[in-house]
Design a protein around this motif. Structure first.
Motif, PDB file in Angstrom:
ATOM      1  N   GLY A 115       0.383 -14.537  -7.015  1.00  0.00           N
ATOM      2  CA  GLY A 115       0.505 -13.170  -6.555  1.00  0.00           C
ATOM      3  C   GLY A 115       1.290 -12.252  -7.467  1.00  0.00           C
ATOM      4  N   ASN A 116       1.148 -10.985  -7.170  1.00  0.00           N
ATOM      5  CA  ASN A 116       1.863  -9.951  -7.920  1.00  0.00           C
ATOM      6  C   ASN A 116       2.824  -9.205  -7.003  1.00  0.00           C
ATOM      7  OD1 ASN A 116       0.545 -10.510 -10.344  1.00  0.00           O
ATOM      8  ND2 ASN A 116      -1.224  -9.305  -9.708  1.00  0.00           N
ATOM      9  N   GLU A 117       3.260  -9.873  -5.948  1.00  0.00           N
ATOM     10  CA  GLU A 117       4.130  -9.220  -4.972  1.00  0.00           C
ATOM     11  C   GLU A 117       5.423  -8.718  -5.610  1.00  0.00           C
ATOM     12  OE1 GLU A 117       5.861 -10.057  -0.487  1.00  0.00           O
ATOM     13  OE2 GLU A 117       5.108 -11.732  -1.665  1.00  0.00           O
ATOM     14  N   LEU A 118       6.052  -9.533  -6.446  1.00  0.00           N
ATOM     15  CA  LEU A 118       7.295  -9.117  -7.100  1.00  0.00           C
ATOM     16  C   LEU A 118       7.040  -7.927  -8.009  1.00  0.00           C
ATOM     17  CD1 LEU A 118      10.296  -9.461  -7.716  1.00  0.00           C
ATOM     18  CD2 LEU A 118       9.654 -11.163  -9.448  1.00  0.00           C
ATOM     19  N   GLU A 119       5.989  -8.017  -8.801  1.00  0.00           N
ATOM     20  CA  GLU A 119       5.643  -6.927  -9.717  1.00  0.00           C
ATOM     21  C   GLU A 119       5.426  -5.618  -8.944  1.00  0.00           C
ATOM     22  OE1 GLU A 119       1.620  -6.019 -12.053  1.00  0.00           O
ATOM     23  OE2 GLU A 119       2.661  -7.815 -12.789  1.00  0.00           O
ATOM     24  N   ALA A 120       4.627  -5.672  -7.896  1.00  0.00           N
ATOM     25  CA  ALA A 120       4.340  -4.474  -7.100  1.00  0.00           C
ATOM     26  C   ALA A 120       5.617  -3.930  -6.455  1.00  0.00           C
ATOM     27  CB  ALA A 120       3.300  -4.789  -6.033  1.00  0.00           C
ATOM     28  N   HIS A 121       6.452  -4.824  -5.958  1.00  0.00           N
ATOM     29  CA  HIS A 121       7.713  -4.411  -5.335  1.00  0.00           C
ATOM     30  C   HIS A 121       8.603  -3.688  -6.341  1.00  0.00           C
ATOM     31  CE1 HIS A 121      11.324  -4.647  -2.833  1.00  0.00           C
ATOM     32  NE2 HIS A 121      11.955  -5.056  -3.913  1.00  0.00           N
ATOM     33  N   LEU A 122       8.752  -4.265  -7.527  1.00  0.00           N
ATOM     34  CA  LEU A 122       9.635  -3.675  -8.532  1.00  0.00           C
ATOM     35  C   LEU A 122       9.134  -2.316  -8.997  1.00  0.00           C
ATOM     36  CD1 LEU A 122      10.549  -6.847 -10.613  1.00  0.00           C
ATOM     37  CD2 LEU A 122      11.948  -5.669  -8.897  1.00  0.00           C
ATOM     38  N   VAL A 123       7.837  -2.215  -9.247  1.00  0.00           N
ATOM     39  CA  VAL A 123       7.268  -0.928  -9.671  1.00  0.00           C
ATOM     40  C   VAL A 123       7.490   0.123  -8.586  1.00  0.00           C
ATOM     41  CG1 VAL A 123       5.110   0.293 -10.206  1.00  0.00           C
ATOM     42  CG2 VAL A 123       5.609  -1.923 -11.286  1.00  0.00           C
ATOM     43  N   ALA A 124       7.238  -0.230  -7.333  1.00  0.00           N
ATOM     44  CA  ALA A 124       7.432   0.711  -6.222  1.00  0.00           C
ATOM     45  C   ALA A 124       8.896   1.138  -6.118  1.00  0.00           C
ATOM     46  CB  ALA A 124       6.959   0.086  -4.912  1.00  0.00           C
ATOM     47  N   GLN A 125       9.806   0.193  -6.302  1.00  0.00           N
ATOM     48  CA  GLN A 125      11.236   0.514  -6.229  1.00  0.00           C
ATOM     49  C   GLN A 125      11.660   1.454  -7.354  1.00  0.00           C
ATOM     50  OE1 GLN A 125      13.661  -0.445  -3.855  1.00  0.00           O
ATOM     51  NE2 GLN A 125      11.797  -0.947  -2.745  1.00  0.00           N
ATOM     52  N   VAL A 126      11.166   1.222  -8.557  1.00  0.00           N
ATOM     53  CA  VAL A 126      11.499   2.101  -9.685  1.00  0.00           C
ATOM     54  C   VAL A 126      10.935   3.488  -9.439  1.00  0.00           C
ATOM     55  CG1 VAL A 126      11.083   2.538 -12.152  1.00  0.00           C
ATOM     56  CG2 VAL A 126      11.783   0.263 -11.388  1.00  0.00           C
ATOM     57  N   GLU A 127       9.706   3.557  -8.964  1.00  0.00           N
ATOM     58  CA  GLU A 127       9.083   4.859  -8.719  1.00  0.00           C
ATOM     59  C   GLU A 127       9.778   5.614  -7.593  1.00  0.00           C
ATOM     60  OE1 GLU A 127       4.955   3.761  -8.303  1.00  0.00           O
ATOM     61  OE2 GLU A 127       4.637   3.949 -10.467  1.00  0.00           O
ATOM     62  N   ALA A 128      10.340   4.894  -6.624  1.00  0.00           N
ATOM     63  CA  ALA A 128      11.005   5.536  -5.484  1.00  0.00           C
ATOM     64  C   ALA A 128      12.495   5.783  -5.740  1.00  0.00           C
ATOM     65  CB  ALA A 128      10.832   4.675  -4.237  1.00  0.00           C
ATOM     66  N   ALA A 129      13.002   5.309  -6.860  1.00  0.00           N
ATOM     67  CA  ALA A 129      14.436   5.423  -7.141  1.00  0.00           C
ATOM     68  C   ALA A 129      14.868   6.884  -7.249  1.00  0.00           C
ATOM     69  CB  ALA A 129      14.775   4.674  -8.429  1.00  0.00           C
ATOM     70  N   ASP A 130      16.094   7.114  -6.874  1.00  0.00           N
ATOM     71  CA  ASP A 130      16.689   8.448  -6.975  1.00  0.00           C
ATOM     72  C   ASP A 130      16.519   8.964  -8.407  1.00  0.00           C
ATOM     73  OD1 ASP A 130      18.494  10.581  -7.346  1.00  0.00           O
ATOM     74  OD2 ASP A 130      19.971   9.721  -5.997  1.00  0.00           O
ATOM     75  N   PRO A 131      15.979  10.166  -8.562  1.00  0.00           N
ATOM     76  CA  PRO A 131      15.783  10.720  -9.912  1.00  0.00           C
ATOM     77  C   PRO A 131      17.085  10.887 -10.693  1.00  0.00           C
ATOM     78  CG  PRO A 131      14.668  12.073  -8.251  1.00  0.00           C
ATOM     79  CD  PRO A 131      15.473  11.042  -7.519  1.00  0.00           C
ATOM     80  N   GLY A 132      18.213  10.912  -9.979  1.00  0.00           N
ATOM     81  CA  GLY A 132      19.504  11.042 -10.651  1.00  0.00           C
ATOM     82  C   GLY A 132      19.994   9.772 -11.303  1.00  0.00           C
ATOM     83  N   LEU A 133      19.354   8.650 -10.981  1.00  0.00           N
ATOM     84  CA  LEU A 133      19.746   7.376 -11.593  1.00  0.00           C
ATOM     85  C   LEU A 133      19.242   7.321 -13.030  1.00  0.00           C
ATOM     86  CD1 LEU A 133      18.951   4.765  -8.774  1.00  0.00           C
ATOM     87  CD2 LEU A 133      21.186   5.696  -9.409  1.00  0.00           C
TER      88      LEU A 133
END
Length: 163
Positions: free
Chosen positions: A31-49
């Motif tokens: 599976g690519n569950e980890l990959e999808a999770h990480l990409v989603a987290q980066v995309e949703a991260a606070d823009p100030g980070l």
């Protein structure tokens, strides 16, 4: 262990097993569950980070989708004992890095710099992960922060005090 035995243990027929996994080794990398999770987290991260903070935060949340610790410990031992599986593990990690690069680029990071940041954060993760497996009462996010602090100490040690 043969595929038939693995499938039987999981309550599947051998044919069903192959619908989920191309071969028995893929069970460890499925599976690519980890990959999808990480990409989603980066995309949703606070823009100030900063990009590195966004990645560290994303990897710090990965324990939400990891399998039970005992599985990860056994998986690590099996991979460490088998060079072909170790190679496959590195390929899987490279695939994750390939997926994260565009997510950082969408945050305005230049392509080459994105890969460099990803490599640094994955090195921090490699430092934190065995600790997390050994210390069940500590979160992965805490250990990621600790490993990042260790890296900062090595890269930019405090200035010596002058007497």
């Amino acid at each position: 262990m043969r595929v038939a035995q693995i499938a039987n243990t999981a309550g599947l027929k051998e044919r069903s097993f192959y619908r989920y996994f191309p071969d028995k080794r893929e069970v460890l990398f499925a599976g690519n569950e980890l990959e999808a999770h990480l990409v989603a987290q980066v995309e949703a991260a606070d823009p100030g980070l900063t990009p590195i903070e966004a990645l560290l935060t994303a990897l710090g949340t990965a324990e939400e989708i990891f399998r039970p610790r005992e599985f990860l410990l056994r998986r690590g031992r099996v991979i460490a004992a088998n060079p072909a599986l170790a190679e496959r593990d590195l390929i899987k990690l490279a695939d994750i890095a390939d997926a994260l690069a565009p997510a950082l680029e969408r945050r305005g990071v230049e392509s080459g710099k994105a890969r460099f940041i990803i490599d640094v954060v994955l090195a921090i993760h490699r430092r934190a992960m065995p600790r997390w497996l050994a210390e069940p009462d500590t979160t992965l996010a805490q250990l990621m922060a600790q490993a990042a602090a260790e890296l900062r100490e090595v890269v930019a040690p405090p200035a010596p005090t002058i007497r």
